[in-house]
Motif scaffolding. Structure first.
Motif, PDB file in Angstrom:
ATOM      1  N   LYS A  11       1.138  -1.249  -0.281  1.00  0.00           N
ATOM      2  CA  LYS A  11      -0.083   0.299   0.002  1.00  0.00           C
ATOM      3  C   LYS A  11       0.775   1.331  -0.143  1.00  0.00           C
ATOM      4  CE  LYS A  11      -3.775   2.573   2.070  1.00  0.00           C
ATOM      5  NZ  LYS A  11      -4.070   3.134   0.876  1.00  0.00           N
ATOM      6  N   ILE A  12       1.913   1.572   0.926  1.00  0.00           N
ATOM      7  CA  ILE A  12       3.010   2.509   0.996  1.00  0.00           C
ATOM      8  C   ILE A  12       3.477   2.430  -0.779  1.00  0.00           C
ATOM      9  CG2 ILE A  12       5.073   3.302   1.694  1.00  0.00           C
ATOM     10  CD1 ILE A  12       4.660   1.798   4.433  1.00  0.00           C
ATOM     11  N   ILE A  13       3.974   1.442  -1.341  1.00  0.00           N
ATOM     12  CA  ILE A  13       4.212   2.122  -2.615  1.00  0.00           C
ATOM     13  C   ILE A  13       3.567   2.295  -3.596  1.00  0.00           C
ATOM     14  CG2 ILE A  13       5.816   0.162  -4.024  1.00  0.00           C
ATOM     15  CD1 ILE A  13       6.905  -1.495  -2.048  1.00  0.00           C
ATOM     16  N   MET A  14       2.473   1.906  -3.727  1.00  0.00           N
ATOM     17  CA  MET A  14       1.678   2.169  -4.426  1.00  0.00           C
ATOM     18  C   MET A  14       0.416   3.414  -4.085  1.00  0.00           C
ATOM     19  SD  MET A  14       0.858  -0.550  -6.584  1.00  0.00           S
ATOM     20  CE  MET A  14      -0.104  -0.172  -7.298  1.00  0.00           C
ATOM     21  N   GLY A  19       1.035   9.392  -6.338  1.00  0.00           N
ATOM     22  CA  GLY A  19       1.114  10.548  -5.859  1.00  0.00           C
ATOM     23  C   GLY A  19       2.394  11.185  -6.780  1.00  0.00           C
ATOM     24  N   ALA A  20       3.493   9.922  -7.728  1.00  0.00           N
ATOM     25  CA  ALA A  20       4.625  10.686  -8.061  1.00  0.00           C
ATOM     26  C   ALA A  20       4.220  10.705  -9.177  1.00  0.00           C
ATOM     27  CB  ALA A  20       5.895  10.234  -8.063  1.00  0.00           C
ATOM     28  N   LEU A  21       3.584   9.741 -10.324  1.00  0.00           N
ATOM     29  CA  LEU A  21       3.663   9.726 -11.618  1.00  0.00           C
ATOM     30  C   LEU A  21       2.289  10.905 -11.722  1.00  0.00           C
ATOM     31  CD1 LEU A  21       3.150   4.952 -11.800  1.00  0.00           C
ATOM     32  CD2 LEU A  21       4.866   7.325 -12.830  1.00  0.00           C
ATOM     33  N   GLU A  22       1.303  10.794 -10.519  1.00  0.00           N
ATOM     34  CA  GLU A  22       0.183  11.923 -11.302  1.00  0.00           C
ATOM     35  C   GLU A  22       0.944  13.083 -11.548  1.00  0.00           C
ATOM     36  OE1 GLU A  22      -2.843  11.858  -7.604  1.00  0.00           O
ATOM     37  OE2 GLU A  22      -4.256   9.751  -8.984  1.00  0.00           O
ATOM     38  N   ASN A  23       1.650  13.443 -11.056  1.00  0.00           N
ATOM     39  CA  ASN A  23       2.979  14.613 -11.503  1.00  0.00           C
ATOM     40  C   ASN A  23       3.849  15.107 -11.679  1.00  0.00           C
ATOM     41  OD1 ASN A  23       1.790  16.722  -8.691  1.00  0.00           O
ATOM     42  ND2 ASN A  23       2.188  14.747  -7.315  1.00  0.00           N
ATOM     43  N   ILE A  24       3.918  13.946 -13.013  1.00  0.00           N
ATOM     44  CA  ILE A  24       4.473  14.414 -14.627  1.00  0.00           C
ATOM     45  C   ILE A  24       3.247  14.752 -15.001  1.00  0.00           C
ATOM     46  CG2 ILE A  24       5.464  12.871 -15.669  1.00  0.00           C
ATOM     47  CD1 ILE A  24       6.737  10.661 -14.247  1.00  0.00           C
ATOM     48  N   GLN A  25       3.581  16.117 -15.872  1.00  0.00           N
ATOM     49  CA  GLN A  25       2.546  16.798 -16.770  1.00  0.00           C
ATOM     50  C   GLN A  25       2.931  15.986 -17.757  1.00  0.00           C
ATOM     51  OE1 GLN A  25       2.021  19.845 -16.234  1.00  0.00           O
ATOM     52  NE2 GLN A  25       2.587  19.193 -14.245  1.00  0.00           N
ATOM     53  N   GLU A 143      10.140  18.030  -3.051  1.00  0.00           N
ATOM     54  CA  GLU A 143      10.471  15.942  -3.357  1.00  0.00           C
ATOM     55  C   GLU A 143       9.633  15.732  -3.308  1.00  0.00           C
ATOM     56  OE1 GLU A 143      14.724  15.476  -5.433  1.00  0.00           O
ATOM     57  OE2 GLU A 143      14.233  14.994  -2.989  1.00  0.00           O
ATOM     58  N   ILE A 144       9.092  14.781  -3.797  1.00  0.00           N
ATOM     59  CA  ILE A 144       7.612  13.722  -2.972  1.00  0.00           C
ATOM     60  C   ILE A 144       8.821  12.995  -2.009  1.00  0.00           C
ATOM     61  CG2 ILE A 144       5.729  12.602  -3.211  1.00  0.00           C
ATOM     62  CD1 ILE A 144       5.382  13.243  -6.018  1.00  0.00           C
ATOM     63  N   SER A 145       8.157  13.367  -0.372  1.00  0.00           N
ATOM     64  CA  SER A 145       8.871  11.655   0.181  1.00  0.00           C
ATOM     65  C   SER A 145       8.051  11.100  -0.120  1.00  0.00           C
ATOM     66  CB  SER A 145       8.971  12.900   1.639  1.00  0.00           C
ATOM     67  OG  SER A 145       7.359  12.581   2.048  1.00  0.00           O
ATOM     68  N   SER A 146       9.253   9.623   0.213  1.00  0.00           N
ATOM     69  CA  SER A 146       8.913   8.052   0.292  1.00  0.00           C
ATOM     70  C   SER A 146       9.402   7.483   1.517  1.00  0.00           C
ATOM     71  CB  SER A 146       9.999   7.971  -0.705  1.00  0.00           C
ATOM     72  OG  SER A 146       9.409   6.789  -1.470  1.00  0.00           O
ATOM     73  N   ARG A 147       8.688   6.958   2.458  1.00  0.00           N
ATOM     74  CA  ARG A 147       8.918   5.853   3.086  1.00  0.00           C
ATOM     75  C   ARG A 147       9.739   4.591   3.139  1.00  0.00           C
ATOM     76  NH1 ARG A 147       3.834   4.838   5.513  1.00  0.00           N
ATOM     77  NH2 ARG A 147       4.677   3.053   7.174  1.00  0.00           N
ATOM     78  N   GLN A 148       9.784   4.419   1.684  1.00  0.00           N
ATOM     79  CA  GLN A 148      10.577   3.166   0.833  1.00  0.00           C
ATOM     80  C   GLN A 148      12.388   3.676   0.628  1.00  0.00           C
ATOM     81  OE1 GLN A 148       9.465   1.771  -3.234  1.00  0.00           O
ATOM     82  NE2 GLN A 148       8.131   3.462  -2.785  1.00  0.00           N
ATOM     83  N   SER A 152      14.113   4.121  -4.575  1.00  0.00           N
ATOM     84  CA  SER A 152      12.507   3.380  -5.098  1.00  0.00           C
ATOM     85  C   SER A 152      12.189   3.929  -5.915  1.00  0.00           C
ATOM     86  CB  SER A 152      12.503   2.238  -3.751  1.00  0.00           C
ATOM     87  OG  SER A 152      13.530   1.599  -3.826  1.00  0.00           O
ATOM     88  N   LEU A 153      11.703   5.032  -4.907  1.00  0.00           N
ATOM     89  CA  LEU A 153      10.535   5.486  -5.387  1.00  0.00           C
ATOM     90  C   LEU A 153      11.098   6.046  -6.834  1.00  0.00           C
ATOM     91  CD1 LEU A 153       6.685   5.871  -5.747  1.00  0.00           C
ATOM     92  CD2 LEU A 153       7.558   8.917  -4.704  1.00  0.00           C
ATOM     93  N   PHE A 154      11.788   6.786  -7.324  1.00  0.00           N
ATOM     94  CA  PHE A 154      12.192   7.543  -8.971  1.00  0.00           C
ATOM     95  C   PHE A 154      12.394   6.060  -9.538  1.00  0.00           C
ATOM     96  CE2 PHE A 154      15.239   8.389 -11.434  1.00  0.00           C
ATOM     97  CZ  PHE A 154      14.930  10.077 -12.318  1.00  0.00           C
ATOM     98  N   GLU A 155      13.057   5.681  -8.608  1.00  0.00           N
ATOM     99  CA  GLU A 155      13.315   4.147 -10.002  1.00  0.00           C
ATOM    100  C   GLU A 155      12.377   3.698 -10.672  1.00  0.00           C
ATOM    101  OE1 GLU A 155      15.913   2.281  -6.999  1.00  0.00           O
ATOM    102  OE2 GLU A 155      17.118   3.661  -7.465  1.00  0.00           O
ATOM    103  N   GLN A 156      10.871   2.829  -9.840  1.00  0.00           N
ATOM    104  CA  GLN A 156       9.801   2.272 -10.345  1.00  0.00           C
ATOM    105  C   GLN A 156       9.168   3.201 -10.820  1.00  0.00           C
ATOM    106  OE1 GLN A 156       8.647   2.327  -6.032  1.00  0.00           O
ATOM    107  NE2 GLN A 156       9.397   0.020  -5.305  1.00  0.00           N
ATOM    108  N   SER A 157       9.260   4.959 -10.131  1.00  0.00           N
ATOM    109  CA  SER A 157       8.450   5.460 -11.263  1.00  0.00           C
ATOM    110  C   SER A 157       8.706   5.632 -13.028  1.00  0.00           C
ATOM    111  CB  SER A 157       8.506   6.692 -10.751  1.00  0.00           C
ATOM    112  OG  SER A 157       7.452   6.901  -9.878  1.00  0.00           O
ATOM    113  N   LEU A 158       9.997   5.671 -12.868  1.00  0.00           N
ATOM    114  CA  LEU A 158      10.744   5.887 -14.213  1.00  0.00           C
ATOM    115  C   LEU A 158      10.274   4.514 -15.066  1.00  0.00           C
ATOM    116  CD1 LEU A 158      12.854   6.990 -16.218  1.00  0.00           C
ATOM    117  CD2 LEU A 158      14.500   5.626 -14.822  1.00  0.00           C
ATOM    118  N   LEU A 159      10.567   3.696 -14.392  1.00  0.00           N
ATOM    119  CA  LEU A 159       9.799   2.524 -15.127  1.00  0.00           C
ATOM    120  C   LEU A 159       8.523   2.228 -16.135  1.00  0.00           C
ATOM    121  CD1 LEU A 159      11.020  -0.608 -16.474  1.00  0.00           C
ATOM    122  CD2 LEU A 159       9.631  -1.470 -14.357  1.00  0.00           C
TER     123      LEU A 159
END
Length: 189
Positions: A11-14, A19-25, A143-148, A152-159
């Motif tokens: 749930k944390i990851i998703m 949150g990260a993906l919704e903020n990409i233009q 930057e959007i903070s992460s508990r990961q 990891s959040l950047f890498e996951q979002s990138l993929l």
């Protein structure tokens, strides 16, 4: 004994990914897709786990009939003004990607940077910047903070961003039968 919950971590990851993906233009992704579709060859460069995400994307581009390679590959061709260098660097300060972007710029290749820091050293070389506003090693205010763990959040979002871009390329190039793409998949497995 501490109870460790997969469901809670998932749930944390998703939630963070959403949150990260919704903020990409969207307009930035459209520029990325257009640039890739116009290129003779797409080169990718990053370091660590970011490079792994970019290599997965290069593989997918080849499945879509777009020539793609990663910097340092044994079969890497020369870069030209007809090509694109896709740089992944959250901070935009990683030494190797910045150095490669500088060289690619000398050969007049188009530079696309996917990162978090819009004021980075990479901004001196990029033609297009796609911002994933995730926490990086720089810990910038916006930057959007992460508990990961680490980035990891950047890498996951990138993929996921790049998989979405691949789907956009499929649509843009009129590839209607996705089963036909299997002919480009490795078969020595």
């Amino acid at each position: 004994m501490i109870k460790i919950s997969y469901a809670a971590k998932r749930k944390i990851i998703m939630d963070e990914l959403q949150g990260a993906l919704e903020n990409i233009q969207e307009s930035d992704i459209n520029k990325l897709v257009e640039c890739i579709c116009m290129a003779d060859t797409v080169f990718v460069v990053g370091v660590g786990r970011v490079m792994l995400m970019l290599q997965a994307f290069a593989k997918r581009l080849n499945h879509l009939g777009i020539r793609a390679n990663f910097v340092g590959a044994i079969d890497e061709p020369a870069i030209t003004e007809k090509d694109v260098l896709l740089v992944g660097s959250g901070s935009g300060e990683s030494v190797f990607p910045v150095a490669i972007a500088k060289i690619a710029k000398k050969y007049k290749a188009k530079i696309v940077h996917i990162g978090s820091n819009s004021q980075s050293t990479m901004s001196n070389y990029e033609d297009i910047f796609v911002r994933i506003p995730c926490a990086t090693k720089l810990h910038l205010i916006d930057e959007i903070s992460s508990r990961q763990i680490m980035s990891s959040l950047f890498e996951q979002s990138l993929l996921i961003l790049l998989d979405a871009a691949a789907m956009m390329i499929v649509e843009k190039n009129g590839i209607y039968n996705l089963d036909d793409l299997w002919k480009y998949h490795a078969n020595l497995e």
